[in-house]
Design an enzyme around this catalytic site. Structure first.
Site, PDB file in Angstrom:
ATOM      1  N   GLU A 154       7.225 -21.578   7.906  1.00 57.58           N
ATOM      2  CA  GLU A 154       7.540 -20.753   8.982  1.00 57.58           C
ATOM      3  C   GLU A 154       8.568 -21.261   9.932  1.00 57.58           C
ATOM      4  O   GLU A 154       9.157 -20.534  10.725  1.00 57.58           O
ATOM      5  CB  GLU A 154       6.310 -20.626   9.611  1.00 57.58           C
ATOM      6  CG  GLU A 154       5.756 -21.529  10.516  1.00 57.58           C
ATOM      7  CD  GLU A 154       4.484 -21.005  11.332  1.00 57.58           C
ATOM      8  OE1 GLU A 154       4.772 -21.434  12.602  1.00 57.58           O
ATOM      9  OE2 GLU A 154       3.607 -20.608  10.877  1.00 57.58           O
ATOM     10  N   GLU A 170       0.859  -1.133   0.020  1.00 57.99           N
ATOM     11  CA  GLU A 170       0.251   0.010   0.121  1.00 57.99           C
ATOM     12  C   GLU A 170       0.798   1.377   0.090  1.00 57.99           C
ATOM     13  O   GLU A 170       0.334   2.210  -0.226  1.00 57.99           O
ATOM     14  CB  GLU A 170      -1.157  -0.134   1.139  1.00 57.99           C
ATOM     15  CG  GLU A 170      -2.119  -1.100   1.051  1.00 57.99           C
ATOM     16  CD  GLU A 170      -2.953  -1.128   2.210  1.00 57.99           C
ATOM     17  OE1 GLU A 170      -2.643  -0.818   3.470  1.00 57.99           O
ATOM     18  OE2 GLU A 170      -3.893  -1.694   2.111  1.00 57.99           O
TER      19      GLU A 170
END
Length: 316
Positions: A130, A99
């Site tokens: 992960e 963004e």
């Protein structure tokens, strides 16, 4: 190397014991029959839970501010802001990074989001990603870190190997490191120069850290990127003067921003934007500073993009 069933069992029991010590994984017996409540009752409980998150963030504001000042200092020298996380935490980092270009006209390489397992992990879980510090190291090596870069490890538990491995590798390369987690005394904070621990407490659904923990991380990431960009001169007051007008809505917003900043007529605004190739910050400077487009561009370049400084130079 092969692992026996005994090894797997030992690892399972070790991880289970570790998770049971984490606040974010705690079980809340008072909610054990929440599924029997009405939808409205559940919604009220959830809303009340969410309302506690800003208070938890508030306790860490001095640490957040110190981290932001350190990030801004490095980015002013050309450094990058890099988020690294897995699962929800990784997705939030990618979201925040993605963004920045339309909001602050940054290059996509300036704010980067890394998620364990790569882009496909945004929508599909990547098994075991992960758990790998080595994967984080490999992802960061591709970016060729410098001491002016900042790596933010994001992990609700504060123990995720990918996030911890990212800050460990970054710190060894001399980059600034920030660890954002939702448990106190986390390995992630310990591995980072700036440890930010937003302790939101146990979740409504046991271990579902996309809830309060996710909200807390989103709030802090909003601060990290937004206030850093304010410090870098990407705004004028509370106006997004570096907004990139890439669609009709943003083109309309660009004109409104120029109007709010200058009070100029529609005709003046159109002329200013035409003279500056649609650059909002430059257009404002031509109107308020009484300069032409090329002069506005030069003054802003000499002021490192800070509109207030460029305005002072134009009238000084």
């Amino acid at each position: 190397m092969t692992f026996s069933t005994a090894d797997a069992s030992s690892n399972y029991h070790s991880l289970r014991a570790e998770l049971e010590t984490l606040t974010t994984e705690a079980f809340r017996p008072e909610l054990s029959e929440i599924d029997r409540l009405s939808t409205l009752e559940i919604a009220k409980i959830m809303n009340a839970e969410d309302a506690t998150v800003p208070t938890a963030v508030a306790t860490q504001l001095p640490r957040i501010a110190a981290a932001i000042d350190a990030v801004a200092e490095r980015m002013s020298r050309g450094g990058r802001l890099i988020y690294a996380g897995a699962g929800t935490a990784g997705r939030l980092g990618v979201l925040d990074a993605s963004e920045c270009p339309p909001t602050f006209n940054t290059d996509p390489s300036e704010v980067v989001g890394l998620i364990a397992g790569g882009p496909s992990a945004m929508v599909t879980s990547v098994e075991g990603a992960e758990d790998s510090k080595e994967l984080a190291e490999a992802d960061l090596k591709e970016l060729s870190l410098t001491p002016d870069d900042t790596v933010v490890g994001v992990s609700a538990s504060g123990r995720t190997p990918y996030a911890v491995g990212a800050v460990e590798h970054a710190r060894a390369r001399g980059a600034l490191t920030i660890g954002l987690s939702c448990n106190a005394h986390s390995a992630l904070a310990a591995a980072s120069e700036h440890g930010i621990e937003i302790v939101v407490g146990p979740e409504l659904l046991t271990g579902s850290t996309r809830l309060k923990a996710g909200t807390a991380q989103k709030l802090v990431l909003n601060m990290l990127s937004t206030i850093t960009m304010i410090r870098l001169g990407k705004t004028y007051g509370n106006l997004m003067v570096d907004v990139r007008a890439s669609n009709e809505k943003l083109r309309a917003r660009s004109r409104r921003i120029v109007a709010l900043a200058t009070g100029a007529s529609d005709e003046e605004i159109e002329q200013a934007l035409a003279a500056t190739d649609g650059e909002v910050k430059n257009a404002i400077l031509t109107i308020l500073g009484g300069v032409d487009g090329p002069t506005a561009a030069r003054l802003l370049e000499e002021s490192d993009g800070h509109l207030r400084a460029a305005l002072a130079a134009s009238t000084g």
